[in-house]
Structure formats: C-alpha cells, structure tokens
Design a protein around this motif. Structure first.
Motif, PDB file in Angstrom:
ATOM      1  N   ILE A   1       0.596  -1.540  -0.140  1.00 41.28           N
ATOM      2  CA  ILE A   1       0.001   0.395  -0.135  1.00 41.28           C
ATOM      3  C   ILE A   1       0.696   0.763   0.147  1.00 41.28           C
ATOM      4  O   ILE A   1       1.310   1.374   0.715  1.00 41.28           O
ATOM      5  N   TRP A   2       0.325   2.332  -0.730  1.00 47.91           N
ATOM      6  CA  TRP A   2       1.286   3.917  -0.624  1.00 47.91           C
ATOM      7  C   TRP A   2       0.945   4.038   0.575  1.00 47.91           C
ATOM      8  O   TRP A   2      -1.144   4.808   0.349  1.00 47.91           O
ATOM      9  N   ARG A   3       1.285   4.813   1.092  1.00 46.31           N
ATOM     10  CA  ARG A   3       1.465   5.322   2.286  1.00 46.31           C
ATOM     11  C   ARG A   3       1.341   7.186   2.543  1.00 46.31           C
ATOM     12  O   ARG A   3       2.772   7.142   1.779  1.00 46.31           O
ATOM     13  N   ILE A   4       0.738   7.855   2.669  1.00 46.81           N
ATOM     14  CA  ILE A   4       1.254   8.593   2.638  1.00 46.81           C
ATOM     15  C   ILE A   4       2.550   9.291   3.741  1.00 46.81           C
ATOM     16  O   ILE A   4       2.423   9.554   4.758  1.00 46.81           O
ATOM     17  N   GLU A   5       4.199  10.150   3.233  1.00 44.63           N
ATOM     18  CA  GLU A   5       4.647   9.526   3.975  1.00 44.63           C
ATOM     19  C   GLU A   5       5.348  11.443   4.590  1.00 44.63           C
ATOM     20  O   GLU A   5       6.048  11.800   4.847  1.00 44.63           O
ATOM     21  N   GLY A   6       4.827  11.941   3.416  1.00 47.21           N
ATOM     22  CA  GLY A   6       5.122  13.240   3.378  1.00 47.21           C
ATOM     23  C   GLY A   6       5.335  14.623   2.247  1.00 47.21           C
ATOM     24  O   GLY A   6       4.468  14.173   1.243  1.00 47.21           O
ATOM     25  N   GLY A   7       5.337  15.778   2.283  1.00 48.67           N
ATOM     26  CA  GLY A   7       4.718  16.556   1.201  1.00 48.67           C
ATOM     27  C   GLY A   7       6.053  17.986   1.232  1.00 48.67           C
ATOM     28  O   GLY A   7       6.183  18.007   1.877  1.00 48.67           O
ATOM     29  N   ALA A   8       6.024  18.656  -0.109  1.00 49.33           N
ATOM     30  CA  ALA A   8       6.794  20.161  -0.235  1.00 49.33           C
ATOM     31  C   ALA A   8       6.000  20.761  -0.476  1.00 49.33           C
ATOM     32  O   ALA A   8       5.999  20.245  -2.298  1.00 49.33           O
ATOM     33  N   GLU A   9       5.676  21.952  -0.456  1.00 50.08           N
ATOM     34  CA  GLU A   9       4.691  22.875  -0.396  1.00 50.08           C
ATOM     35  C   GLU A   9       5.319  23.525  -1.564  1.00 50.08           C
ATOM     36  O   GLU A   9       6.055  24.372  -0.716  1.00 50.08           O
ATOM     37  N   ALA A  10       4.724  23.602  -3.111  1.00 51.79           N
ATOM     38  CA  ALA A  10       5.539  24.373  -3.736  1.00 51.79           C
ATOM     39  C   ALA A  10       4.799  25.712  -3.823  1.00 51.79           C
ATOM     40  O   ALA A  10       5.103  26.814  -4.279  1.00 51.79           O
ATOM     41  N   SER A  11       2.996  26.241  -3.947  1.00 46.22           N
ATOM     42  CA  SER A  11       2.888  27.256  -4.189  1.00 46.22           C
ATOM     43  C   SER A  11       1.791  27.492  -3.173  1.00 46.22           C
ATOM     44  O   SER A  11       0.710  26.380  -2.526  1.00 46.22           O
ATOM     45  N   ARG A  12       1.071  28.704  -2.846  1.00 46.23           N
ATOM     46  CA  ARG A  12      -0.111  28.515  -2.244  1.00 46.23           C
ATOM     47  C   ARG A  12      -1.001  29.799  -2.744  1.00 46.23           C
ATOM     48  O   ARG A  12       0.109  31.036  -2.540  1.00 46.23           O
TER      49      ARG A  12
END
Length: 214
Positions: free
Chosen positions: A193-204
């Motif tokens: 199962i692919w589980r969420i590990e992190g992220g990088a916000e590019a813009s908002r």
C-alpha cells in the motif's frame, strides 16, 4: 493558515532525500499506520470483462504505478476526511493513521486530539467545493525503489466547526477560509500500500477556490 482539509494536515514536511549508492528517497520517521485496498477477482462467468479491467490490463508499468499510487493516495485522503469529520471515532482515526507514516501520522493524530479537546470537526463548504487534482502523475523517486512522488493541486475550502455551539444546537463555524495549494506528495509503499510520508508545498493562493496555473 492551517491546512484544515488537507491530507497533509497541520504541517507540510519536506523530507530530505538521502543519496547513497545511487539511492535517493525521502527520509522516513516511520511510525506506520494502514487501511485496506482490495482487488476485485473477476467472477467465473460468461459476462464480458468490464471496461475498467480491460483498461488496467493494457496499462504500461509507468501508467500502472501512477494509477496505483493515485488510488491509494485518494483513499488515504478520504479516510483522513472521515476521521476529521468525526474525530471522536477511534476506528476512523486508526484507519486514517494507517495510511500515514512518520511525522505526517504524528501531525494528524495531534490535530485530532486537539479537535477532541475543542469539540471541533470538519464540515463541507456548501458554497465552495473542495478538490484535489493530480497535475503530475506519480513516478518513483529512484528506479526500483519504494518511494513515489506526484504533484497535486488542492482547493481547501473545508469548514472547521465547533460542534453544537451555534444557535439551537447547530454547529458554529470556527474557520471558513479558502485557499489552494500546489504540493509535491511523497508516498512510500509498505505492505503493498502506498502511504503518505511527506510533502513539499510549492505554492499557495489564499482566498482562491480554484487551482490556477503555475
């Protein structure tokens, strides 16, 4: 502004990539959590195969990976929303945490604990629909590895309410801010199962109910 409805919730964490012998993948603080992904087994009958099965069988490996990662991501997102709409339900919390790893799981659990203390919950915005659009399909960070990345744009229009605190026992709105976020999501495959590990916000974009080109 806190990301209320976001799958990354409370904080978006840029996980550093480690390079060694050609391997580079986001670092994990692995406190795993789970959910379930079931595969339908075609019944033995003379009925013609479904369109979905036919399409899946013709996908090349890259398309198949992207489809699997997106499906698991969207399921994790849905489970997170269910838990946020009913933060006192332990089973929903466990299901959502099962699809998150490390700091993402820790942040989500902390958010729900805080909401229980405040009697907060998530509600749909009747005026501005929320959405998640996959802008760049998932690919492996390192060929043959177990970490994938994909770019999404999320319209976060979800309402945070204090349950029963309004007139006649209605919910009182605590936050109704709307924003859109462009984010690179990292997912790690654990037990299929692919589980969420992190992220990088590019813009908002604050106050924006649509994903604008960028």
């Amino acid at each position: 502004m806190a990301r209320r409805g976001s799958v990354l919730v409370v904080a978006v964490t840029l996980l550093a990539a480690c390079a060694s012998d050609g391997d580079a993948s986001p670092a994990s603080s692995a406190t795993t959590p789970a959910v379930d992904a079931t595969t339908e087994v075609p019944a033995t009958s003379s009925a013609p195969p479904t369109t979905e099965a036919t399409t899946t069988s013709t996908l090349d490996p890259a398309e198949s990976l992207a489809a699997d990662v997106e499906a698991d991501f969207r399921e994790a997102d849905g489970l997170g929303r269910e838990a946020s709409m009913d933060p006192f339900d332990e089973a929903k919390e466990a299901a959502a945490l099962d699809r998150r790893l490390g700091v993402i799981a820790d942040n989500f659990a902390a958010k729900l604990a805080d909401w229980r203390d405040r009697n907060y919950a998530l509600r749909e915005n009747p005026d501005v629909p929320s959405s998640i659009t996959v802008e760049v399909p998932a690919t492996l960070v390192v060929e043959g590895g177990d970490v994938a990345e994909m770019q999404i744009c999320e319209v976060d229009s979800w309402l945070v309410v204090e349950v029963g605190a309004g007139p006649n026992g209605s919910d009182a709105i605590v936050s109704d801010e709307v924003a859109s976020y462009r984010t690179v999501i990292f997912l790690r495959e654990v037990e299929g199962i692919w589980r969420i590990e992190g992220g990088a916000e590019a813009s908002r974009s604050e106050g924006n109910g649509a994903c604008v080109a960028g």
